[in-house]
Design an enzyme around this catalytic site. Sequence first.
Site, PDB file in Angstrom:
ATOM      1  N   ASP A 221       0.808  -1.224   0.000  1.00 15.03           N
ATOM      2  CA  ASP A 221       0.000   0.000   0.000  1.00 15.03           C
ATOM      3  C   ASP A 221       0.843   1.277   0.000  1.00 15.03           C
ATOM      4  O   ASP A 221       1.619   1.513   0.917  1.00 15.03           O
ATOM      5  CB  ASP A 221      -0.913   0.032   1.229  1.00 15.03           C
ATOM      6  CG  ASP A 221      -1.716  -1.240   1.409  1.00 15.03           C
ATOM      7  OD1 ASP A 221      -1.144  -2.334   1.246  1.00 15.03           O
ATOM      8  OD2 ASP A 221      -2.907  -1.145   1.735  1.00 15.03           O
TER       9      ASP A 221
ATOM     10  N   GLU B 185      -4.435   2.255  -2.613  1.00 14.73           N
ATOM     11  CA  GLU B 185      -5.667   2.765  -2.016  1.00 14.73           C
ATOM     12  C   GLU B 185      -5.454   3.796  -0.917  1.00 14.73           C
ATOM     13  O   GLU B 185      -6.413   4.457  -0.512  1.00 14.73           O
ATOM     14  CB  GLU B 185      -6.507   1.595  -1.498  1.00 14.73           C
ATOM     15  CG  GLU B 185      -6.000   0.955  -0.252  1.00 14.73           C
ATOM     16  CD  GLU B 185      -7.134   0.744   0.752  1.00 14.73           C
ATOM     17  OE1 GLU B 185      -8.304   0.803   0.350  1.00 14.73           O
ATOM     18  OE2 GLU B 185      -6.832   0.560   1.931  1.00 14.73           O
ATOM     19  N   ASN B 186      -4.230   3.962  -0.441  1.00 17.23           N
ATOM     20  CA  ASN B 186      -3.971   4.961   0.596  1.00 17.23           C
ATOM     21  C   ASN B 186      -3.150   6.136   0.094  1.00 17.23           C
ATOM     22  O   ASN B 186      -2.564   6.876   0.881  1.00 17.23           O
ATOM     23  CB  ASN B 186      -3.249   4.321   1.789  1.00 17.23           C
ATOM     24  CG  ASN B 186      -4.097   3.310   2.525  1.00 17.23           C
ATOM     25  OD1 ASN B 186      -3.719   2.150   2.645  1.00 17.23           O
ATOM     26  ND2 ASN B 186      -5.248   3.742   3.014  1.00 17.23           N
TER      27      ASN B 186
ATOM     28  N   ASN C 148     -10.453  -1.331   0.840  1.00 13.97           N
ATOM     29  CA  ASN C 148     -11.633  -0.820   1.541  1.00 13.97           C
ATOM     30  C   ASN C 148     -11.782   0.694   1.400  1.00 13.97           C
ATOM     31  O   ASN C 148     -12.865   1.233   1.618  1.00 13.97           O
ATOM     32  CB  ASN C 148     -11.603  -1.212   3.021  1.00 13.97           C
ATOM     33  CG  ASN C 148     -10.383  -0.679   3.745  1.00 13.97           C
ATOM     34  OD1 ASN C 148      -9.245  -0.918   3.323  1.00 13.97           O
ATOM     35  ND2 ASN C 148     -10.591   0.013   4.845  1.00 13.97           N
ATOM     36  N   HIS C 149     -10.723   1.397   0.993  1.00 17.62           N
ATOM     37  CA  HIS C 149     -10.823   2.836   0.752  1.00 17.62           C
ATOM     38  C   HIS C 149     -10.905   3.163  -0.738  1.00 17.62           C
ATOM     39  O   HIS C 149     -10.591   4.283  -1.151  1.00 17.62           O
ATOM     40  CB  HIS C 149      -9.617   3.554   1.361  1.00 17.62           C
ATOM     41  CG  HIS C 149      -9.546   3.471   2.859  1.00 17.62           C
ATOM     42  ND1 HIS C 149     -10.628   3.745   3.662  1.00 17.62           N
ATOM     43  CD2 HIS C 149      -8.517   3.154   3.695  1.00 17.62           C
ATOM     44  CE1 HIS C 149     -10.283   3.597   4.931  1.00 17.62           C
ATOM     45  NE2 HIS C 149      -9.014   3.239   4.974  1.00 17.62           N
TER      46      HIS C 149
ATOM     47  N   HIS D 134      -7.013  -7.966  -0.123  1.00 15.94           N
ATOM     48  CA  HIS D 134      -6.955  -6.836   0.799  1.00 15.94           C
ATOM     49  C   HIS D 134      -7.804  -7.195   2.015  1.00 15.94           C
ATOM     50  O   HIS D 134      -9.041  -7.102   1.970  1.00 15.94           O
ATOM     51  CB  HIS D 134      -7.483  -5.590   0.092  1.00 15.94           C
ATOM     52  CG  HIS D 134      -7.127  -4.316   0.768  1.00 15.94           C
ATOM     53  ND1 HIS D 134      -5.914  -3.698   0.623  1.00 15.94           N
ATOM     54  CD2 HIS D 134      -7.842  -3.523   1.617  1.00 15.94           C
ATOM     55  CE1 HIS D 134      -5.876  -2.580   1.315  1.00 15.94           C
ATOM     56  NE2 HIS D 134      -7.053  -2.457   1.943  1.00 15.94           N
TER      57      HIS D 134
ATOM     58  N   HIS E  30      -3.227  -4.313   3.154  1.00 16.41           N
ATOM     59  CA  HIS E  30      -4.125  -3.626   4.078  1.00 16.41           C
ATOM     60  C   HIS E  30      -3.503  -3.343   5.436  1.00 16.41           C
ATOM     61  O   HIS E  30      -3.710  -2.261   5.990  1.00 16.41           O
ATOM     62  CB  HIS E  30      -5.442  -4.383   4.309  1.00 16.41           C
ATOM     63  CG  HIS E  30      -6.354  -3.707   5.298  1.00 16.41           C
ATOM     64  ND1 HIS E  30      -6.940  -2.480   5.072  1.00 16.41           N
ATOM     65  CD2 HIS E  30      -6.773  -4.089   6.542  1.00 16.41           C
ATOM     66  CE1 HIS E  30      -7.682  -2.139   6.108  1.00 16.41           C
ATOM     67  NE2 HIS E  30      -7.598  -3.091   7.022  1.00 16.41           N
TER      68      HIS E  30
ATOM     69  N   HIS F 176      -0.307  -3.009   6.326  1.00 16.59           N
ATOM     70  CA  HIS F 176       0.858  -2.126   6.222  1.00 16.59           C
ATOM     71  C   HIS F 176       2.093  -2.626   6.967  1.00 16.59           C
ATOM     72  O   HIS F 176       3.083  -1.895   7.057  1.00 16.59           O
ATOM     73  CB  HIS F 176       0.526  -0.717   6.714  1.00 16.59           C
ATOM     74  CG  HIS F 176      -0.460   0.016   5.872  1.00 16.59           C
ATOM     75  ND1 HIS F 176      -0.545   1.395   5.834  1.00 16.59           N
ATOM     76  CD2 HIS F 176      -1.420  -0.419   5.021  1.00 16.59           C
ATOM     77  CE1 HIS F 176      -1.508   1.762   5.008  1.00 16.59           C
ATOM     78  NE2 HIS F 176      -2.055   0.670   4.505  1.00 16.59           N
TER      79      HIS F 176
END
Length: 257
Positions: free
Chosen positions: A10, A41-42, A68-69, A150, A175, A177
């Site tokens: 991520d 996604e982050n 999820n984001h 994820h 997810h 990290h």
Amino acid sequence: MLYHILAVGDVVMEPGLRHLERHLRPLQKWKTIDFTVVNGENAAGVGLTRDQAERIYDAGADVVTLGNHAFGKSQIADFLEDAPWLLRPANYTGRAPGRGCGVYDLGGVRIRVLNLIGRCDLAWGADNPFTAADRLLERDAADFTLVDFHAEATSEKLAMGYYLDGRVSALWGTHTHVPTADERVCPKGTGYITDLGMTGSIESVLGIDPRQSVEGFLGGLPGRYRAPEGPAKLQGAIFTLDSATGLCTAVERIDVR
């Protein structure tokens, strides 16, 4: 033939983006990488913008996956429809824009990339990722299949690894990290690691300013995510795949600082 697939954990906010832009192509050259998947996604802390997605792609990613984001920045919705290299979890509701599976031509071999999201401790109503994987593996023939799962729970990721062992070339978790030390080739030939880690600030809590994270755990109001300045890292794994079998022969963790 052997192919080297790079999966990058991520990317977290501007420090992660800058570090990826600086180090991804030299890493690809050094490790003779044939295909790269980056979880983005982050990039905006919660979600990513079109500009950030394009920066990841221009830095050297062949596919950018989400989690999820995925819809943390609502403006990404239209771009998900337009960019075949940008994937959101396939087991989202069917009403969500975009796609969760893509097949990409690598000059002689076809690579299928599947993005899934776990349901354990991620508080929203995704479809079952196990049965979703079954359905997607019946579509579109490919020489290699890669899965970015994820998910929060290590148990769910490990269970998926065993469930898909021998049916996909490589499966990695994203997810949390934090990289795990369990990279291996599973008994039936699937390359596996529970979590790749992240690409972002070294002196941080999952990419976020430690002072902000501590304040949240003390019961304060930490506010909008802030990324600390300072040195960064790029974490992930390299999977060596054999075109004769479609399976994995080796997995190597990476950490570029």
